[in-house]
Write a protein that holds these residues in place. Sequence first.
Motif, PDB file in Angstrom:
ATOM      1  N   GLY A 140       0.836  -1.109  -0.105  1.00  0.00           N
ATOM      2  CA  GLY A 140       0.280  -0.049   0.015  1.00  0.00           C
ATOM      3  C   GLY A 140       0.742   1.201  -0.066  1.00  0.00           C
ATOM      4  N   ILE A 199     -10.919  -4.876   2.628  1.00  0.00           N
ATOM      5  CA  ILE A 199      -9.396  -4.295   2.425  1.00  0.00           C
ATOM      6  C   ILE A 199      -8.964  -3.792   3.811  1.00  0.00           C
ATOM      7  N   LYS A 251       1.498  -2.500   4.102  1.00  0.00           N
ATOM      8  CA  LYS A 251       1.174  -3.617   3.622  1.00  0.00           C
ATOM      9  C   LYS A 251      -0.674  -3.366   3.263  1.00  0.00           C
ATOM     10  N   ARG A 252      -1.066  -3.898   2.155  1.00  0.00           N
ATOM     11  CA  ARG A 252      -2.537  -3.703   1.839  1.00  0.00           C
ATOM     12  C   ARG A 252      -2.874  -5.089   1.606  1.00  0.00           C
ATOM     13  N   ARG A 253      -3.938  -5.579   2.303  1.00  0.00           N
ATOM     14  CA  ARG A 253      -4.559  -6.983   2.156  1.00  0.00           C
ATOM     15  C   ARG A 253      -5.794  -6.880   1.453  1.00  0.00           C
ATOM     16  N   ASP A 298      -5.459  -2.268   5.549  1.00  0.00           N
ATOM     17  CA  ASP A 298      -4.445  -1.422   5.391  1.00  0.00           C
ATOM     18  C   ASP A 298      -3.319  -1.657   6.765  1.00  0.00           C
ATOM     19  N   GLU A 299      -2.165  -1.778   6.597  1.00  0.00           N
ATOM     20  CA  GLU A 299      -1.324  -1.764   7.575  1.00  0.00           C
ATOM     21  C   GLU A 299      -1.223  -0.219   8.215  1.00  0.00           C
TER      22      GLU A 299
END
Length: 200
Positions: free
Chosen positions: A141, A196, A152-154, A198-199
């Motif tokens: 991200g 979604i 990170k983006r998951r 986001d870290e």
Amino acid sequence: MADTAGLQPGNLVMGPARLYIYRFAFDPTLAYEPALTDVNLAPAASAWYDTGITLGGTDVSVESKWTPLTGDQLVDKLGARLTDRDIKVTGNLSEMTRTNLAYAWNMTAGPTGANYAVSDLNAGQTANRAPYRTLMVDGLGPDVTDGSRSLKRRAILRKALPSGNTKLSWTKTDQQVLAIEFQTFFVSETVSPIRIIDEA
């Protein structure tokens, strides 16, 4: 992540993602989903299958159809209602394993021997009842505000089935890839079909 006004180069994102498939059938309790605080950790290999190397990127797409509200007395659209939505994961798997093929084509393991292993497409009356799968795409991200590292983006697609046109293609000059497409479906009125994370 910088959400302030002005130019923020740290919000630019580039780089591949990892694609995971939950090893078991969809569970509406969602108990298998990694904790929100684990967004920067790889999921447990015992529960999530890593599809490995991809080629050409992994896409998570949302296509919405809005049907306009109109009236005889006005020429302008008066509003719209969301009447259709397609949420999909697409990509190309480069590791041509039997497991990747099984997930892409909804196949089951058949007999094995000393020098062979068989995979079969589901057939018969129940072939139309494929098990729903959960997919997880782990990518990058935007950067932290000071630009010191990428966060990170998951994306978790909770209830999906393989769809689209997938094929095995042998050619003289091209690397073989397995094109995949997974269509996401309704879960419940209180559970989003996609999440979604986001870290921060």
